[in-house]
Design a protein around this motif. Structure first.
Motif, PDB file in Angstrom:
ATOM      1  N   ASN A 202     -25.866  25.326  18.717  1.00 11.45           N
ATOM      2  CA  ASN A 202     -25.519  25.339  20.140  1.00 11.45           C
ATOM      3  C   ASN A 202     -24.485  24.249  20.416  1.00 11.45           C
ATOM      4  O   ASN A 202     -24.665  23.099  20.006  1.00 11.45           O
ATOM      5  N   TRP A 203     -23.439  24.616  21.136  1.00 11.87           N
ATOM      6  CA  TRP A 203     -22.362  23.683  21.433  1.00 11.87           C
ATOM      7  C   TRP A 203     -22.178  23.608  22.949  1.00 11.87           C
ATOM      8  O   TRP A 203     -22.163  24.632  23.633  1.00 11.87           O
ATOM      9  N   PHE A 204     -22.007  22.400  23.455  1.00 12.35           N
ATOM     10  CA  PHE A 204     -21.779  22.241  24.888  1.00 12.35           C
ATOM     11  C   PHE A 204     -20.867  21.046  25.122  1.00 12.35           C
ATOM     12  O   PHE A 204     -21.127  19.945  24.636  1.00 12.35           O
ATOM     13  N   ASP A 205     -19.765  21.288  25.840  1.00 11.97           N
ATOM     14  CA  ASP A 205     -18.836  20.239  26.258  1.00 11.97           C
ATOM     15  C   ASP A 205     -18.816  20.202  27.784  1.00 11.97           C
ATOM     16  O   ASP A 205     -18.902  21.256  28.441  1.00 11.97           O
ATOM     17  N   ALA A 206     -18.674  19.032  28.358  1.00  9.34           N
ATOM     18  CA  ALA A 206     -18.621  18.905  29.814  1.00  9.34           C
ATOM     19  C   ALA A 206     -17.679  17.773  30.190  1.00  9.34           C
ATOM     20  O   ALA A 206     -17.503  16.809  29.425  1.00  9.34           O
ATOM     21  N   SER A 207     -17.069  17.900  31.389  1.00  8.78           N
ATOM     22  CA  SER A 207     -16.140  16.860  31.823  1.00  8.78           C
ATOM     23  C   SER A 207     -16.051  16.822  33.343  1.00  8.78           C
ATOM     24  O   SER A 207     -16.375  17.792  34.036  1.00  8.78           O
ATOM     25  N   ILE A 208     -15.606  15.691  33.844  1.00  8.01           N
ATOM     26  CA  ILE A 208     -15.270  15.493  35.259  1.00  8.01           C
ATOM     27  C   ILE A 208     -13.834  14.984  35.307  1.00  8.01           C
ATOM     28  O   ILE A 208     -13.498  14.002  34.640  1.00  8.01           O
ATOM     29  N   ARG A 209     -12.996  15.670  36.092  1.00  5.11           N
ATOM     30  CA  ARG A 209     -11.579  15.282  36.194  1.00  5.11           C
ATOM     31  C   ARG A 209     -11.243  15.018  37.665  1.00  5.11           C
ATOM     32  O   ARG A 209     -11.483  15.860  38.519  1.00  5.11           O
ATOM     33  N   LYS A 210     -10.699  13.847  37.934  1.00  4.60           N
ATOM     34  CA  LYS A 210     -10.418  13.454  39.320  1.00  4.60           C
ATOM     35  C   LYS A 210      -8.991  12.940  39.446  1.00  4.60           C
ATOM     36  O   LYS A 210      -8.507  12.196  38.582  1.00  4.60           O
ATOM     37  N   ASN A 211      -8.337  13.334  40.546  1.00  8.67           N
ATOM     38  CA  ASN A 211      -6.976  12.896  40.842  1.00  8.67           C
ATOM     39  C   ASN A 211      -6.986  11.811  41.918  1.00  8.67           C
ATOM     40  O   ASN A 211      -7.810  11.838  42.841  1.00  8.67           O
ATOM     41  N   PHE A 212      -6.036  10.881  41.800  1.00  6.37           N
ATOM     42  CA  PHE A 212      -5.888   9.798  42.758  1.00  6.37           C
ATOM     43  C   PHE A 212      -4.423   9.678  43.170  1.00  6.37           C
ATOM     44  O   PHE A 212      -3.524  10.195  42.487  1.00  6.37           O
ATOM     45  N   PHE A 213      -4.194   8.975  44.279  1.00  4.14           N
ATOM     46  CA  PHE A 213      -2.846   8.584  44.686  1.00  4.14           C
ATOM     47  C   PHE A 213      -1.885   9.770  44.678  1.00  4.14           C
ATOM     48  O   PHE A 213      -0.894   9.804  43.933  1.00  4.14           O
ATOM     49  N   LYS A 214      -2.191  10.752  45.530  1.00  4.49           N
ATOM     50  CA  LYS A 214      -1.350  11.934  45.695  1.00  4.49           C
ATOM     51  C   LYS A 214      -1.141  12.658  44.372  1.00  4.49           C
ATOM     52  O   LYS A 214      -0.032  13.113  44.051  1.00  4.49           O
ATOM     53  N   ASP A 215      -2.205  12.735  43.606  1.00  2.00           N
ATOM     54  CA  ASP A 215      -2.246  13.471  42.333  1.00  2.00           C
ATOM     55  C   ASP A 215      -1.375  12.853  41.243  1.00  2.00           C
ATOM     56  O   ASP A 215      -1.157  13.475  40.193  1.00  2.00           O
ATOM     57  N   GLN A 216      -0.906  11.637  41.450  1.00  2.00           N
ATOM     58  CA  GLN A 216      -0.086  11.011  40.416  1.00  2.00           C
ATOM     59  C   GLN A 216      -0.939  10.423  39.294  1.00  2.00           C
ATOM     60  O   GLN A 216      -0.480  10.351  38.151  1.00  2.00           O
ATOM     61  N   PHE A 217      -2.141  10.021  39.598  1.00  2.00           N
ATOM     62  CA  PHE A 217      -3.013   9.402  38.608  1.00  2.00           C
ATOM     63  C   PHE A 217      -4.233  10.296  38.406  1.00  2.00           C
ATOM     64  O   PHE A 217      -4.819  10.786  39.374  1.00  2.00           O
ATOM     65  N   GLU A 218      -4.611  10.508  37.146  1.00  8.35           N
ATOM     66  CA  GLU A 218      -5.696  11.432  36.821  1.00  8.35           C
ATOM     67  C   GLU A 218      -6.636  10.785  35.812  1.00  8.35           C
ATOM     68  O   GLU A 218      -6.196  10.204  34.814  1.00  8.35           O
ATOM     69  N   VAL A 219      -7.940  10.921  36.059  1.00 10.65           N
ATOM     70  CA  VAL A 219      -8.953  10.373  35.163  1.00 10.65           C
ATOM     71  C   VAL A 219      -9.875  11.508  34.739  1.00 10.65           C
ATOM     72  O   VAL A 219     -10.368  12.264  35.584  1.00 10.65           O
ATOM     73  N   THR A 220     -10.096  11.639  33.424  1.00  5.23           N
ATOM     74  CA  THR A 220     -11.021  12.634  32.895  1.00  5.23           C
ATOM     75  C   THR A 220     -12.069  11.925  32.057  1.00  5.23           C
ATOM     76  O   THR A 220     -11.741  11.170  31.145  1.00  5.23           O
ATOM     77  N   LEU A 221     -13.317  12.177  32.389  1.00  2.14           N
ATOM     78  CA  LEU A 221     -14.448  11.580  31.672  1.00  2.14           C
ATOM     79  C   LEU A 221     -15.348  12.711  31.195  1.00  2.14           C
ATOM     80  O   LEU A 221     -15.664  13.626  31.957  1.00  2.14           O
ATOM     81  N   GLY A 222     -15.741  12.689  29.918  1.00  2.87           N
ATOM     82  CA  GLY A 222     -16.549  13.795  29.434  1.00  2.87           C
ATOM     83  C   GLY A 222     -17.205  13.528  28.100  1.00  2.87           C
ATOM     84  O   GLY A 222     -17.116  12.428  27.544  1.00  2.87           O
ATOM     85  N   ALA A 223     -17.874  14.566  27.616  1.00  2.00           N
ATOM     86  CA  ALA A 223     -18.565  14.484  26.331  1.00  2.00           C
ATOM     87  C   ALA A 223     -18.382  15.787  25.579  1.00  2.00           C
ATOM     88  O   ALA A 223     -18.366  16.875  26.177  1.00  2.00           O
ATOM     89  N   ARG A 224     -18.250  15.694  24.269  1.00  2.00           N
ATOM     90  CA  ARG A 224     -18.189  16.855  23.387  1.00  2.00           C
ATOM     91  C   ARG A 224     -19.493  16.940  22.594  1.00  2.00           C
ATOM     92  O   ARG A 224     -20.121  15.936  22.297  1.00  2.00           O
ATOM     93  N   ASN A 225     -19.818  18.173  22.227  1.00  2.00           N
ATOM     94  CA  ASN A 225     -20.960  18.391  21.342  1.00  2.00           C
ATOM     95  C   ASN A 225     -22.200  17.667  21.875  1.00  2.00           C
ATOM     96  O   ASN A 225     -22.846  16.886  21.165  1.00  2.00           O
ATOM     97  N   ILE A 226     -22.524  17.944  23.126  1.00  2.92           N
ATOM     98  CA  ILE A 226     -23.610  17.234  23.807  1.00  2.92           C
ATOM     99  C   ILE A 226     -24.950  17.456  23.111  1.00  2.92           C
ATOM    100  O   ILE A 226     -25.825  16.577  23.129  1.00  2.92           O
TER     101      ILE A 226
END
Length: 703
Positions: free
Chosen positions: A639-663
């Motif tokens: 069983n394989w599961f990946d998940a992430s949260i992606r958020k934009n800041f400052f009029k979409d100029q800055f982007e942060v993605t936090l997540g995990a692979r193979n949970i």
């Protein structure tokens, strides 16, 4: 790192029985509504005779994928086969390995040191400038020639921008299981891409990506471990990659021309588990290990032009030159001083390809009928070191050429019913002339119901290793065979798709598909004789085996406002008659079940996307050589599961993605009866190095 130039080029891609992936950033936008794979010219998926599965750029971003293997690991019928001991990751589709699956970039087969388009190392394919990916399953011999037996994958790269200036920079830090440090553990990625639109006609872009994988220790102790207890080195080898690309494009009216260049520079370090001790008058007592380093370099040039002649005919012509080679550096690593000595580097393998492909269509003013004619010219210059007796390595250089011509027509019998027959002729320098044919059907019912069917036959030509390899050592004798003939394949596919839009705003897409694939004259290593002088058994590649597969699958998608959900399932039956001239496997059908699901939710108020990707690989069975018979081996499910949260800041100029692979922390799965003797208990198959976490920071400047 030694930097040599590598360039990918244009590539189109064909058919698959699955529903289209949607843009998960804006669910109201249908990502890749227009596709190019298997089409005379770009058109909507609904108009395509073939089913094309699309992986969007947004899915790639949500996964924060390092390379193509991270993406494909989540899709039905596709199995990614990684190797920690070689650093390679290849793809298997329907139980057929990577030699039967063709990978292209903008319609151009991608070179590797052993061939063109097939057996490609997925970990070497950078995702920095990909617009989207198109996948088609089944024999695509007419459109893409040799080796497109189980399917094709077409990587469509970015060639324009709606902004005058676009600059994208990112850094990504990732753990390797529970191993991480800022410099000497984990994975560290940096990328930079810039593009500029000079006018409505001219566009240029360039990018570079560095991916440093520090290896995975697992139960090993690293390169500086002194004891000879077989725990020195790494479970997954350290690897460093540098990818770069550049593009210049000119477009005016219906004419467009672009030149694209790419390079890859990769170093893989191998540390021997054996530690040796010795003494010399100059060094005194010391410990050392015989280690190796693999250098892979690839460059790719592609020039493509599309336009119109005689005020009607549409042409599309590409000329490409690419080369990939691997060098091996042998050296002695002194463990007390942590220095290297006796370094010797030699070229191990290479493949240089000069190719051109072109098409001409739109012959008739009546749009109910269209005709496309085309050509493919490919010139491969291969090189390999082969191992003769007494540990003597001999260089082998061979040239393989093919000159292909193909024709296909698309007939709109009615407004609802269309037919697409095709035929390819391939003149081969090494083999007899080959042929491929196909016919595709599409019928559009009322209320969003679409019916498609296809038939195709194709061929796989023997690769360089199967023809010319040789390994003679310690009583073992394995050789290639210059008298091999191409394998032939036949496939049948049918699908029905229903797209429904409800008054409440819900959108529902359901696809049910079935397929059958048959491969004759499969090439396998088999016993040919006992050497009359030494009595040593000799093995050689010969056309001796058969393969059959049927597949039943379903893909379902639900979209409501900012929510997208995909659920799919597939039941696969595979029959392989494997013969090594000593004993033969049973040809019974062996079954496996796969399931995948994904979701993406866009929280617009917070400019945040939450996504998850799940894949279940059911228990599978296969016949393997064990002792004096082919034994039925079972591989446990995973069983394989990946998940992430992606958020934009400052009029979409800055982007942060936090997540995990193979949970679910998959590492090894058990495979039975793999050791010598049919009644052995089995062994572990290494699939991954476990759960890992990643953080990606990206900056976008659009002017």
């Amino acid at each position: 790192m030694k930097i040599k130039i590598t360039l990918f080029a244009g590539f189109l891609f064909c058919i698959n029985a699955y529903s289209q992936q949607k843009d998960t950033i804006k669910s109201s936008e249908k990502l890749s509504e227009v596709v190019v794979t298997g089409q005379f010219e770009p058109q909507s998926i609904k108009k395509s005779v073939f089913n094309v599965r699309v992986i969007s750029n947004q899915d790639i971003q949500n996964l924060a994928a390092n390379n193509l293997s991270d993406v494909l690991n989540q899709y039905l019928n596709i199995t990614v086969r990684p190797s920690g001991t070689s650093g390679r990751s290849t793809v298997s589709l329907f139980g057929l390995d990577a030699q039967y699956f063709k990978i292209l970039v903008d319609n151009i087969p991608l070179v590797n040191e052993g061939g063109v388009g097939n057996n490609t190392d997925l970990s070497q394919i950078n995702l920095n400038d990909i617009d989207h990916i198109e996948i088609v399953e089944g024999s695509m011999g007419v459109s893409y020639g040799a080796n497109a037996v189980s399917g094709v994958l077409n990587i469509i790269t970015k060639k324009s921008s709606k902004y005058k200036w676009n600059i994208h920079a990112s850094v990504q830090e990732e753990t390797v299981s529970n191993e991480y440090a800022l410099f000497d553990k984990g994975r560290h990625i940096q990328s930079l891409r810039a593009s500029h639109t000079f006018s409505k006609n001219w566009f240029v872009s360039a990018g570079i990506n560095r991916n440093e994988f520090q290896g995975y220790l697992g139960d090993r102790k690293g390169k500086n471990y002194l004891e000879n207890d077989k725990t020195r080195g790494y479970t997954w080898l350290p690897k460093e990659q540098l990818n770069g690309n550049a593009l210049i494009s000119y477009q005016k009216d219906r004419f467009r021309i672009f030149y694209k260049f790419e390079f890859l520079d990769e170093n893989v370090d191998y540390y021997n588990t054996t530690v040796q001790s010795t003494f010399s008058p100059t060094l005194g007592a010391y410990r050392y290990s015989e280690d190796m380093r693999y250098y892979t370099n690839r460059y790719f040039h592609n020039l493509n032009a599309t336009g119109e002649i005689f005020s009607q005919l549409n042409y599309n012509i590409s000329v490409s030159h690419q080369k990939q080679q691997r060098e091996i550096e042998d050296f002695r690593y002194y463990l007390f001083t942590k220095t290297e000595g006796l370094n010797v580097t030699a070229k191990d393998q290479s493949m240089e390809v000069l190719s051109s492909t072109g098409t001409l269509n739109n012959f008739f003013s009546d749009k109910t009928v269209d005709l496309q004619i085309g050509y493919d010219f490919v010139n491969n210059q291969g090189f390999a070191l082969v191992q003769e007796a007494n540990n003597l390595f001999v260089p082998v250089r061979k040239r393989l050429e093919n000159y292909d011509f193909f024709a296909s027509s698309e007939i709109m019998a009615t407004n609802r019913f269309s037919i697409k027959p095709g035929l390819r002729f391939s003149a081969q320098s090494k083999f007899k002339n080959q042929y491929a044919s196909s016919v595709g059907l599409r019928y559009l019912f009322d209320k969003g119901l679409e019916l498609r069917g296809s038939y195709g036959n194709g061929f796989r030509t023997p690769n360089f290793s199967e023809l010319y390899s040789k390994q003679i050592f310690d009583g073992h004798f394995f050789t290639g065979n210059e008298n091999l003939i191409p394998e032939t394949s036949t496939s049948y596919e049918a699908s029905i798709k229903k797209f429904t839009v409800f008054s409440s705003g819900w959108q529902l897409s359901n696809t049910i598909a079935g397929s059958f694939l048959n491969v004759d004259d499969r090439i396998d290593m088999a016993f040919v004789r006992n050497n009359p002088d030494t009595g040593t058994p000799e093995y050689q590649y010969i056309n001796i085996s058969k393969y059959q597969m049927w597949n039943f699958s379903t893909m379902n998608q639900i979209i409501k406002d900012n929510l997208t959900i995909n659920v799919g399932a597939a039941l696969i039956g595979i029959s392989q008659l494997v013969d090594n001239n000593k004993f033969t496997s049973n040809d019974q059908f062996l079954y496996s079940f796969n399931l995948n699901a994904s979701f993406s939710y866009n929280i617009t108020k917070w400019k945040t996307i939450v996504s998850g990707y799940y894949k279940y690989n059911g228990k599978s069975r296969q016949f393997i050589e064990s002792g004096s018979e082919y034994a039925l081996s079972e591989i446990d499910p995973s069983n394989w599961f990946d998940a992430s949260i992606r958020k934009n800041f400052f009029k979409d100029q800055f982007e942060v993605t936090l997540g995990a692979r193979n949970i679910f922390d998959v590492t090894n799965v058990n495979q039975t009866r793999t050791s010598e003797g049919a009644h052995s208990s089995g062994s572990n198959v290494m699939l991954a190095y476990g759960r890992s976490y990643f953080l990606k920071l990206a900056y976008n400047l659009n002017l």
